[in-house]
Design a protein around this motif. Structure first.
Motif, PDB file in Angstrom:
ATOM      1  N   GLU A  33     -54.576  82.919  98.925  1.00 21.63           N
ATOM      2  CA  GLU A  33     -55.895  82.941  98.286  1.00 21.63           C
ATOM      3  C   GLU A  33     -56.246  81.558  97.724  1.00 21.63           C
ATOM      4  OE1 GLU A  33     -55.842  85.969  95.343  1.00 21.63           O
ATOM      5  OE2 GLU A  33     -55.881  87.602  96.789  1.00 21.63           O
ATOM      6  N   LEU A  34     -56.065  80.536  98.542  1.00 24.38           N
ATOM      7  CA  LEU A  34     -56.363  79.182  98.060  1.00 24.38           C
ATOM      8  C   LEU A  34     -57.853  79.002  97.821  1.00 24.38           C
ATOM      9  CD1 LEU A  34     -53.999  76.949 100.265  1.00 24.38           C
ATOM     10  CD2 LEU A  34     -53.645  77.791  97.933  1.00 24.38           C
ATOM     11  N   VAL A  35     -58.712  79.583  98.688  1.00 24.43           N
ATOM     12  CA  VAL A  35     -60.164  79.444  98.509  1.00 24.43           C
ATOM     13  C   VAL A  35     -60.593  80.157  97.228  1.00 24.43           C
ATOM     14  CG1 VAL A  35     -62.420  80.039  99.470  1.00 24.43           C
ATOM     15  CG2 VAL A  35     -60.588  79.182 100.983  1.00 24.43           C
ATOM     16  N   HIS A  36     -60.097  81.356  97.020  1.00 23.13           N
ATOM     17  CA  HIS A  36     -60.441  82.101  95.808  1.00 23.13           C
ATOM     18  C   HIS A  36     -59.927  81.373  94.562  1.00 23.13           C
ATOM     19  CE1 HIS A  36     -61.437  85.399  93.224  1.00 23.13           C
ATOM     20  NE2 HIS A  36     -60.155  85.676  92.917  1.00 23.13           N
ATOM     21  N   ASP A  44     -58.440  78.053 107.044  1.00 27.71           N
ATOM     22  CA  ASP A  44     -57.434  78.274 108.085  1.00 27.71           C
ATOM     23  C   ASP A  44     -56.089  78.642 107.467  1.00 27.71           C
ATOM     24  OD1 ASP A  44     -59.341  77.659 109.959  1.00 27.71           O
ATOM     25  OD2 ASP A  44     -58.714  75.559 110.205  1.00 27.71           O
ATOM     26  N   TYR A  45     -55.738  77.985 106.368  1.00 33.57           N
ATOM     27  CA  TYR A  45     -54.449  78.260 105.715  1.00 33.57           C
ATOM     28  C   TYR A  45     -54.408  79.695 105.192  1.00 33.57           C
ATOM     29  CZ  TYR A  45     -50.220  77.277 102.990  1.00 33.57           C
ATOM     30  OH  TYR A  45     -48.947  77.296 102.494  1.00 33.57           O
ATOM     31  N   ASP A  46     -55.510  80.131 104.516  1.00 33.42           N
ATOM     32  CA  ASP A  46     -55.560  81.503 103.984  1.00 33.42           C
ATOM     33  C   ASP A  46     -55.511  82.530 105.107  1.00 33.42           C
ATOM     34  OD1 ASP A  46     -55.631  80.591 101.433  1.00 33.42           O
ATOM     35  OD2 ASP A  46     -57.785  80.875 101.138  1.00 33.42           O
ATOM     36  N   GLU A  61     -51.838  72.029  93.850  1.00 32.40           N
ATOM     37  CA  GLU A  61     -51.105  70.981  94.571  1.00 32.40           C
ATOM     38  C   GLU A  61     -51.188  71.212  96.072  1.00 32.40           C
ATOM     39  OE1 GLU A  61     -47.197  71.076  92.984  1.00 32.40           O
ATOM     40  OE2 GLU A  61     -47.727  69.965  91.142  1.00 32.40           O
ATOM     41  N   ARG A  62     -51.093  72.500  96.483  1.00 29.74           N
ATOM     42  CA  ARG A  62     -51.218  72.819  97.900  1.00 29.74           C
ATOM     43  C   ARG A  62     -52.613  72.456  98.402  1.00 29.74           C
ATOM     44  NH1 ARG A  62     -47.790  73.487 101.709  1.00 29.74           N
ATOM     45  NH2 ARG A  62     -46.540  74.820 100.319  1.00 29.74           N
ATOM     46  N   ILE A  63     -53.629  72.742  97.598  1.00 32.17           N
ATOM     47  CA  ILE A  63     -55.010  72.392  97.968  1.00 32.17           C
ATOM     48  C   ILE A  63     -55.143  70.872  98.142  1.00 32.17           C
ATOM     49  CG2 ILE A  63     -57.371  72.301  97.081  1.00 32.17           C
ATOM     50  CD1 ILE A  63     -56.820  75.078  95.810  1.00 32.17           C
ATOM     51  N   GLY A  64     -54.506  70.120  97.235  1.00 28.96           N
ATOM     52  CA  GLY A  64     -54.566  68.663  97.334  1.00 28.96           C
ATOM     53  C   GLY A  64     -53.937  68.149  98.618  1.00 28.96           C
ATOM     54  N   ARG A  65     -52.808  68.799  99.043  1.00 31.29           N
ATOM     55  CA  ARG A  65     -52.162  68.361 100.279  1.00 31.29           C
ATOM     56  C   ARG A  65     -53.033  68.673 101.495  1.00 31.29           C
ATOM     57  NH1 ARG A  65     -47.434  70.032  97.485  1.00 31.29           N
ATOM     58  NH2 ARG A  65     -47.500  72.121  98.419  1.00 31.29           N
ATOM     59  N   THR A 109     -66.178  71.249 105.237  1.00 32.15           N
ATOM     60  CA  THR A 109     -65.741  70.988 103.866  1.00 32.15           C
ATOM     61  C   THR A 109     -64.486  71.777 103.504  1.00 32.15           C
ATOM     62  OG1 THR A 109     -68.054  70.629 103.267  1.00 32.15           O
ATOM     63  CG2 THR A 109     -66.495  70.923 101.461  1.00 32.15           C
ATOM     64  N   LEU A 110     -64.438  73.071 103.854  1.00 32.26           N
ATOM     65  CA  LEU A 110     -63.338  73.936 103.428  1.00 32.26           C
ATOM     66  C   LEU A 110     -62.439  74.383 104.567  1.00 32.26           C
ATOM     67  CD1 LEU A 110     -65.310  76.274 100.974  1.00 32.26           C
ATOM     68  CD2 LEU A 110     -63.815  74.349 100.376  1.00 32.26           C
ATOM     69  N   GLY A 111     -62.645  73.867 105.736  1.00 32.93           N
ATOM     70  CA  GLY A 111     -61.912  74.321 106.913  1.00 32.93           C
ATOM     71  C   GLY A 111     -60.406  74.394 106.735  1.00 32.93           C
ATOM     72  N   PRO A 112     -59.706  73.369 106.203  1.00 38.01           N
ATOM     73  CA  PRO A 112     -58.243  73.460 106.055  1.00 38.01           C
ATOM     74  C   PRO A 112     -57.800  74.606 105.154  1.00 38.01           C
ATOM     75  CG  PRO A 112     -58.966  71.189 105.897  1.00 38.01           C
ATOM     76  CD  PRO A 112     -60.210  72.029 105.898  1.00 38.01           C
ATOM     77  N   LEU A 113     -58.575  74.908 104.086  1.00 35.62           N
ATOM     78  CA  LEU A 113     -58.199  76.012 103.192  1.00 35.62           C
ATOM     79  C   LEU A 113     -58.437  77.369 103.863  1.00 35.62           C
ATOM     80  CD1 LEU A 113     -59.570  74.780  99.735  1.00 35.62           C
ATOM     81  CD2 LEU A 113     -57.361  74.334 100.807  1.00 35.62           C
TER      82      LEU A 113
END
Length: 653
Positions: A577-580, A569-571, A611-615, A563-567
Motif C-alpha cells: 500500500e505504498l500509494v495509500h 506497479d510495485y503495489d 524509504e521504499r517510496i524514495g528508492r 508520476t506514480l507509475g513505479p509505486l
C-alpha cells in the motif's frame, strides 16, 4: 844644331814616356768601367818619388779622366739601378695582374715594396670614406698589434697628411719632425713599432686617393728621390691592381647575384606554373560540381598537408588528411584584415572572403615551413573555395526558399494536404514517417545564426527548417520529441555558444496534424521560458501537470502513470500500500507519526514505507515542486479510482 836636336830628342823622350803612362791610365779607367769596379779603384796612380818630373798637363788630363770615369760609373750605376727597378716594376705588374683575390693583391704589394726598397717595415692603409679616415689594412715586418690596427684621421700624422693632400711625404725621424700633426694614438703606435724613418706615397685612381703605401726603417735616415719615385711607381701599379681586383670581385659578385636572380626567376616561374595548374585544377573541380570535401582533398594534395575547411561560424565543412579542430579566431581575423594567409601554432590559416564578407576559413596543417610560393598557392585556394561556398550558398538559398515555403504550408494548413507529400519528396523529406515539430528560441544568438544552425541539422536529419511567424521552426523524423528536444537544445547551445530553448510536439502522422503540433510546441517553448528553463528542451508531457493543463488533449491517465507509475506497479505486484501510504502522508501534513495513527501502523512502518517510496521515485521526491506533482497525481488517481486500488485506466488519447 846637333846639340839642339839632341836636346829636343832628349826632351821628347821623357814627354813621350809620360804621355804613354797617361794613355795606360786612361785604358785602365776604361777597363774599370767595363768591369763595374768600385769607386775607390778609380783613384789616379801616385807619382814616383824619384825620376823625371811629371808633366803637369798629363796629370791634369789623368785627373779629369778619372773624374769623368767616376761620373760615367755613377751614370751607369743609376741606369743599371733604374733598369733593375723597371724590371722589378714590370715583374710586380705581372704578379699583380695574375692575382684575383683583393687580400692577396694587397699583401703582394706590401711585400714587393719591402723587397725593392729594403726597408724594415712596409705597410698599406686604405681610406674609409664613410668614417672620413684611413685605416691600416696590410703590414709586412710589423710586430706591434697596436700599430697594425691604428686608424689615422685625415691630416693626422704622416699618413693622414698624404691621404689628405695626395702628395708623398717622408721623414728621417718621425718622432722629432714637427711638420706633422702628432696624436697620442699615432705616436704610441709608431713608438711601439720602433719606427723612425717613414716614407708615404698616395695610392691614386685618377684624382681620387684610395690609400697610402709606406716604407719605414727603425733607424733614422733620409729617403732619396729615387726611393720616393720607386715607391710612387709601385703605388701607381698597386692602385690599378687594387681597383682591378675590386672590379673583378664586384663582377664575380654581380655574376653570383645574376645567377641567384636567374635561379629565383626560374623558381618563381615554376611556382607560377604550379600555381596556375593548381588554380585550373581547383576551378575545374568547382565547375564540375565537386563538393567541398573534394576541394579540401585537392588542396591537401597540392600543398602536401592536411586541410580543414570551416564556415564563418567555425562549423567544420570538410577535412582531408588531418584531425578535426576549430581554427584560431584570432588567426582568422588577422588573415581577414590583411588579406593574406597567416601562421598560427604550426598551422596556416587563410580567411575565405567574398569582398569584405567572411565566408569561412581554410587551415593547412603539417606545413609549418610554408614558402612564399606555396603561401600564394594556399591563398589562391582560398579564392576558389570562396567561389564554391558562394555557389553552395546560392543553391542553398534557393533550396531553403523552397523548403521554407513547404514548411509554411505544413504549419499553416493552407495548402492542399494531398500535394504536400510529393513536394516534400522533391526536397528529400518523407512525410510518411512520424515527424516531430520543434520551436526554437535563443536570446544569445541572432535569429539568422539560429536559423542557419537549424538548417544544417535539418539537412543532416532529412527535415525542414525555416522562419514561421518570426519563430525558428525545425521539423525532422522523431518518435520521442521530448528527449529529441533536450538533445537538440544541447547541440544548438554548443554550436552557438549560448543557451537555446526548444519546445517540442509530436510525433505527427500526416500533413494535416502539423498546425496543431506547431501550436503545442510553441506553447511548450513559452512555458519553458516562463518556468526559467532557458537553454533546455522538452515536450509538454515533460512539464508534468502544467503540461497537462497547457495541452489540447487532457491525458490525465498518462500524467498519473508518468508520476506514480513505479509505486502503482510495485503495489500491484507485491500487494503493498505504498500509494495509500503516500496519500495519507500528504493528507497528514507530511507527519510520519500522524500518518502512522491514520494507517493504524507503527511509525517505523511508515518510515520504512517512505524509504521504499524514495528508492522507487528518487531521493528528490520530497522537494516542493516534485511533491506538488505527486499530490496532484494522487488526487487525479482518487477521482478515477475512489478506492485507490490499482493503476488508472489508460487515457483514450
Amino acid at each position: 844644331m846637333p846639340t839642339t836636336a839632341n836636346t829636343a830628342s832628349t826632351g821628347d823622350g821623357p814627354a813621350t814616356g809620360q804621355s804613354r803612362s797617361a794613355l795606360l791610365h786612361l785604358r785602365h779607367l776604361l777597363d774599370l768601367l767595363d768591369q763595374g769596379a768600385p769607386a775607390e779603384q778609380f783613384a789616379p796612380p801616385a807619382a814616383p818619388a824619384h825620376g823625371p818630373h811629371p808633366d803637369e798637363a798629363d796629370a791634369a788630363v789623368v785627373a779629369e779622366a778619372t773624374r769623368v770615369a767616376l761620373r760615367i760609373r755613377r751614370t751607369l750605376g743609376q741606369h743599371r739601378r733604374r733598369e733593375a727597378e723597371l724590371a722589378a716594376l714590370f715583374d710586380t705588374a705581372g704578379d699583380l695582374a695574375r692575382l684575383r683575390d683583393p687580400d692577396a693583391v694587397l699583401k703582394a704589394i706590401v711585400h714587393r715594396a719591402k723587397l725593392l726598397l729594403g726597408t724594415d717595415v712596409t705597410y698599406l692603409s686604405l681610406n674609409d670614406d664613410e668614417a672620413g679616415d684611413t685605416y691600416m689594412r696590410v703590414t709586412d715586418g710589423s710586430v706591434s698589434a697596436a700599430f697594425q690596427q691604428v686608424r689615422l684621421g685625415m691630416g693626422e700624422g704622416l699618413g693622414g697628411l698624404v691621404a689628405e693632400t695626395a702628395r708623398p711625404y717622408s721623414t728621417g725621424d718621425y718622432r722629432d719632425d714637427r711638420r706633422f700633426r702628432h696624436t697620442a694614438t699615432i705616436d704610441g703606435a709608431v713608438a711601439e713599432e720602433g719606427l723612425r724613418a717613414i716614407l708615404g706615397v698616395p695610392l691614386r685612381l685618377g684624382t681620387r686617393v684610395i690609400g697610402v703605401l709606406y716604407a719605414a726603417d727603425r733607424t733614422a735616415r733620409a729617403f732619396t728621390p729615387d726611393e720616393v719615385a720607386l715607391l710612387s711607381s709601385l703605388a701607381d701599379h698597386a692602385a690599378i691592381a687594387i681597383d682591378s681586383a675590386r672590379l673583378l670581385d664586384e663582377t664575380r659578385s654581380a655574376l653570383v647575384d645574376l645567377g641567384e636572380a636567374s635561379r629565383t626567376i626560374e623558381a618563381h616561374s615554376d611556382a607560377m606554373r604550379r600555381a596556375e595548374d593548381a588554380h585550373d585544377r581547383l576551378t575545374d573541380l568547382v565547375l564540375r560540381g565537386a563538393g567541398i570535401a573534394d576541394v579540401a582533398t585537392a588542396i591537401g594534395t597540392v600543398l602536401q598537408g592536411g586541410t580543414l575547411i570551416h564556415d564563418a561560424d567555425g562549423t567544420e565543412l570538410a577535412r582531408a588528411g588531418t584531425d578535426s579542430g576549430r581554427p584560431s579566431a584570432r588567426a582568422v581575423a588577422s588573415s581577414r584584415a590583411g588579406g593574406r594567409a597567416v601562421p598560427a601554432d604550426g598551422t596556416w590559416v587563410c580567411a575565405v572572403l567574398a569582398g569584405p564578407e567572411l565566408l569561412g576559413s581554410i587551415a593547412l596543417t603539417g606545413r609549418p615551413d610554408l614558402g612564399d610560393a606555396d603561401r600564394r598557392l594556399f591563398e589562391r585556394a582560398g579564392v576558389v573555395t570562396a567561389l564554391l561556398l558562394l555557389q553552395r550558398r546560392s543553391v542553398a538559398e534557393t533550396e531553403d526558399r523552397v523548403r521554407g515555403e513547404l514548411l509554411g504550408d505544413l504549419l499553416t494548413g493552407a495548402a492542399d494536404p494531398a500535394s504536400l507529400p510529393a513536394r516534400a519528396r522533391r526536397v528529400g523529406v518523407d512525410l510518411d514517417h512520424p515527424h516531430a515539430v520543434f520551436v526554437l528560441h535563443s536570446a544569445a544568438a541572432p535569429r539568422q545564426r539560429l536559423l542557419a544552425a537549424a538548417a544544417r541539422i535539418a539537412h543532416t536529419r532529412k527535415g525542414l527548417a525555416g522562419l514561421h511567424h518570426d519563430d525558428v521552426v525545425l521539423v525532422f523524423p522523431a518518435e520521442r520529441p521530448g528527449p529529441g528536444a533536450a538533445s537538440l537544445a544541447d547541440e544548438l547551445g554548443q554550436a552557438l555558444a549560448g543557451p537555446v530553448t526548444v519546445g517540442a510536439a509530436g510525433p505527427v502522422g500526416g500533413p494535416g496534424a502539423f498546425p496543431d503540433a506547431h501550436a503545442e510546441a510553441l506553447r511548450c517553448r513559452t512555458a519553458l521560458r516562463a518556468l526559467g528553463r532557458e537553454g533546455s528542451g522538452a515536450a509538454l508531457g515533460d512539464l508534468g501537470f502544467l503540461g497537462v493543463l497547457l495541452g489540447d488533449q487532457t491525458d490525465l491517465g498518462g500524467y498519473v502513470r508518468r508520476t506514480l507509475g513505479p509505486l502503482l506497479d510495485y503495489d500491484a505486484k507485491r500487494g503493498t500500500e505504498l500509494v495509500h501510504t503516500l496519500r495519507t502522508y500528504f493528507d497528514e501534513g507530511t507527519s510520519p507519526s500522524r500518518a502512522a495513527e491514520a494507517l493504524h501502523v507503527h511509525v517505523n512502518t511508515v518510515v520504512q514505507r517512505l524509504e521504499r517510496i524514495g528508492r522507487l521515485l528518487g531521493r528528490d521526491w520530497p522537494r516542493p515542486e516534485r511533491a506538488l506533482e505527486l499530490q496532484l497525481a494522487l488526487r487525479v488517481l482518487r477521482v478515477q479510482r475512489p478506492d485507490g486500488s490499482g493503476p488508472p485506466a489508460p487515457s483514450p488519447a
